[in-house]
Design a protein around this motif. Sequence first.
Motif, PDB file in Angstrom:
ATOM      1  N   THR A 160      -7.006   4.240   6.409  1.00 38.34           N
ATOM      2  CA  THR A 160      -8.013   5.172   5.899  1.00 38.34           C
ATOM      3  C   THR A 160      -9.126   5.360   6.920  1.00 38.34           C
ATOM      4  O   THR A 160      -9.524   6.492   7.228  1.00 38.34           O
ATOM      5  N   ASP A 200       0.738   9.047  10.394  1.00 44.33           N
ATOM      6  CA  ASP A 200       0.278   8.020   9.468  1.00 44.33           C
ATOM      7  C   ASP A 200       1.426   7.018   9.323  1.00 44.33           C
ATOM      8  O   ASP A 200       2.437   7.298   8.681  1.00 44.33           O
ATOM      9  N   GLN A 245       3.180   3.301   6.062  1.00 46.46           N
ATOM     10  CA  GLN A 245       4.403   2.859   5.382  1.00 46.46           C
ATOM     11  C   GLN A 245       5.604   2.799   6.326  1.00 46.46           C
ATOM     12  O   GLN A 245       6.723   2.539   5.874  1.00 46.46           O
ATOM     13  N   SER A 288      -2.123  -0.020   8.710  1.00 44.66           N
ATOM     14  CA  SER A 288      -3.013  -1.005   8.075  1.00 44.66           C
ATOM     15  C   SER A 288      -2.443  -2.407   8.214  1.00 44.66           C
ATOM     16  O   SER A 288      -1.244  -2.613   7.990  1.00 44.66           O
ATOM     17  N   HIS A 305      -2.951  -5.007   6.199  1.00 43.39           N
ATOM     18  CA  HIS A 305      -2.551  -5.689   4.962  1.00 43.39           C
ATOM     19  C   HIS A 305      -1.189  -5.253   4.436  1.00 43.39           C
ATOM     20  O   HIS A 305      -0.607  -5.918   3.591  1.00 43.39           O
ATOM     21  N   ARG A 358       4.041  -0.567  -9.118  1.00 45.62           N
ATOM     22  CA  ARG A 358       2.837   0.253  -9.234  1.00 45.62           C
ATOM     23  C   ARG A 358       3.139   1.470 -10.097  1.00 45.62           C
ATOM     24  O   ARG A 358       4.248   2.007 -10.048  1.00 45.62           O
ATOM     25  N   ARG A 381       6.694   2.952  -9.365  1.00 44.33           N
ATOM     26  CA  ARG A 381       7.181   2.799  -7.992  1.00 44.33           C
ATOM     27  C   ARG A 381       7.524   1.338  -7.711  1.00 44.33           C
ATOM     28  O   ARG A 381       6.700   0.447  -7.945  1.00 44.33           O
TER      29      ARG A 381
HETATM   30  N1  C6P Z   1      -1.124   3.319   0.154  1.00 45.58           N
HETATM   31  C1  C6P Z   1      -0.084   2.572  -1.894  1.00 45.58           C
HETATM   32  O1  C6P Z   1       0.016   1.828  -2.865  1.00 45.58           O
HETATM   33  P1  C6P Z   1      -5.311   1.789   3.440  1.00 45.58           P
HETATM   34  O2  C6P Z   1      -5.749   1.795   2.019  1.00 45.58           O
HETATM   35  O3  C6P Z   1      -6.355   2.340   4.376  1.00 45.58           O
HETATM   36  O4  C6P Z   1      -4.751   0.479   3.897  1.00 45.58           O
HETATM   37  O5  C6P Z   1      -4.033   2.758   3.518  1.00 45.58           O
HETATM   38  C2  C6P Z   1      -4.121   4.081   3.095  1.00 45.58           C
HETATM   39  C3  C6P Z   1      -2.780   4.722   3.128  1.00 45.58           C
HETATM   40  C4  C6P Z   1      -2.547   5.737   4.036  1.00 45.58           C
HETATM   41  N2  C6P Z   1      -1.332   6.315   4.157  1.00 45.58           N
HETATM   42  C5  C6P Z   1      -0.307   5.930   3.395  1.00 45.58           C
HETATM   43  C6  C6P Z   1       1.021   6.589   3.590  1.00 45.58           C
HETATM   44  C7  C6P Z   1      -0.479   4.907   2.450  1.00 45.58           C
HETATM   45  O6  C6P Z   1       0.560   4.527   1.714  1.00 45.58           O
HETATM   46  C8  C6P Z   1      -1.751   4.310   2.288  1.00 45.58           C
HETATM   47  C9  C6P Z   1      -1.990   3.264   1.241  1.00 45.58           C
HETATM   48  C10 C6P Z   1      -1.177   2.304  -0.895  1.00 45.58           C
HETATM   49  O7  C6P Z   1       0.691   3.507  -1.698  1.00 45.58           O
HETATM   50  C11 C6P Z   1      -2.516   2.185  -1.553  1.00 45.58           C
HETATM   51  S1  C6P Z   1      -3.010   3.679  -2.352  1.00 45.58           S
END
Ligand code: C6P
Length: 399
Positions: free
Chosen positions: A89, A189, A192, A212, A214, A352, A372
């Motif tokens: 993000t 992005d 995933q 990310s 985490h 989820r 999901r």
């Molecule tokens: N998707 C999900 O449960 P952050 O929150 O910054 O680590 O990641 C954001 C983000 C950006 N792009 C994609 C494709 C994502 O899947 C995510 C985060 C999580 O799908 C939390 S909403």
Amino acid sequence: MNATDFPILSRSVYGRPLVYLDNAATTQKPRCVVEAMVDEYYNVNANVHRGVHYLSQQATDLHEVARETVRKFIGARLSSEIIFTRGTTESVNLLASCLSRVGHGDGEVIVSAMEHHSNIVPWQLNGFTLRVIPMSDGGELDIDAFVQLFTSKTRLVSVAQVSNVLGVVNPVDEIIRIAHEHGVPVLIDGAQSAPHMPVDVSAMDCDFFAFSGHKIYGPTGVGVLYGKESMLQPLPPYQGGGEMIKNVSFSHTTYNDLPYRFEAGTPDYVGTHALAVALDYISEIGMDAIQRHEQSLTRYAVGRLTQIPRLTVYGLDALLASQSGGPVSFNIEGIHHLDLGTLLDRLGIAVRTGHHCAEPLMHRLGVEGTVRASFALYNTREEIDVLAEGIERVTKMFG
Ligand code: C6P
């Protein structure tokens, strides 16, 4: 991989063994990652890039080695092309903010119909107009329509490599090639994709790549924005503060070199080190092996779930065509996704539910939300059986 590497996986929930299938939201952490954080706080802790003293040098070394580990992991050319952020993000917000301040704020950004809100809202906040690559009912992006979206105002193409809802792998090589033919840079992005498949930003030739920590077995609060040196160099700083400057006076400030120009303030240096430990851990297992394992889980899950009456898996064609594993999103006619998720939770199964921060995609699918299930290297076919049996049980309850 040893099951005991992930202590949380041996806990129970409501008296039942935990079946953790919410890995797209965040992955569990191997012992080595948690221990690296504890060890750094206990034995090394000092602020980085600031002190001449021993601990500061040691913490700085760990932080910079982590940058190099990330560089190697994603195949970047230079470690100065690796910017540490708080997560995907912040990586997208950083780029949106910086691009808007080099006069691109009135421009257009091409995104896809399946983007996460973090690849939609930052562009809107920074004055960009979005143009959207449409998607078929089967989850495939319409590349012919994509080609028609370019205008003289197109500043960037920004797409997810893997959808957090549909699990489909988008044809990013083709998207990047077409964008470059139009002289437009591309942000991928990778939130995933990086945790689930080998990524090589140089071979892919993307201009920017975000992921990310985490979601890739690392800690929360740390992430990465990769940018080609030639793309980052002309951009102004993101935030002001310590670390991002060369010299400051009340009348004039000069900015630091890459990557520090984009890293104002004390970085999460414990997090970056722990992220590197996570990347070393999965590299040891092998991203090819992880990809094969998760693809087989995804296929197995699709096979099991599609046998359940009244169950719809979204984006099924593209998901099955993907050479990778990915989240599986579904609904059962007559059962609200939240009810299904809540009842599965009572069986110890963590999935989820909701719009998954992808409301425009929900509109496209004509649903309010989905359930999901998303997989990681430690999941097993037996857990998918537990999921399928749990769904069947709930379905019977609803008649
Ligand atoms: N998707 C999900 O449960 P952050 O929150 O910054 O680590 O990641 C954001 C983000 C950006 N792009 C994609 C494709 C994502 O899947 C995510 C985060 C999580 O799908 C939390 S909403």
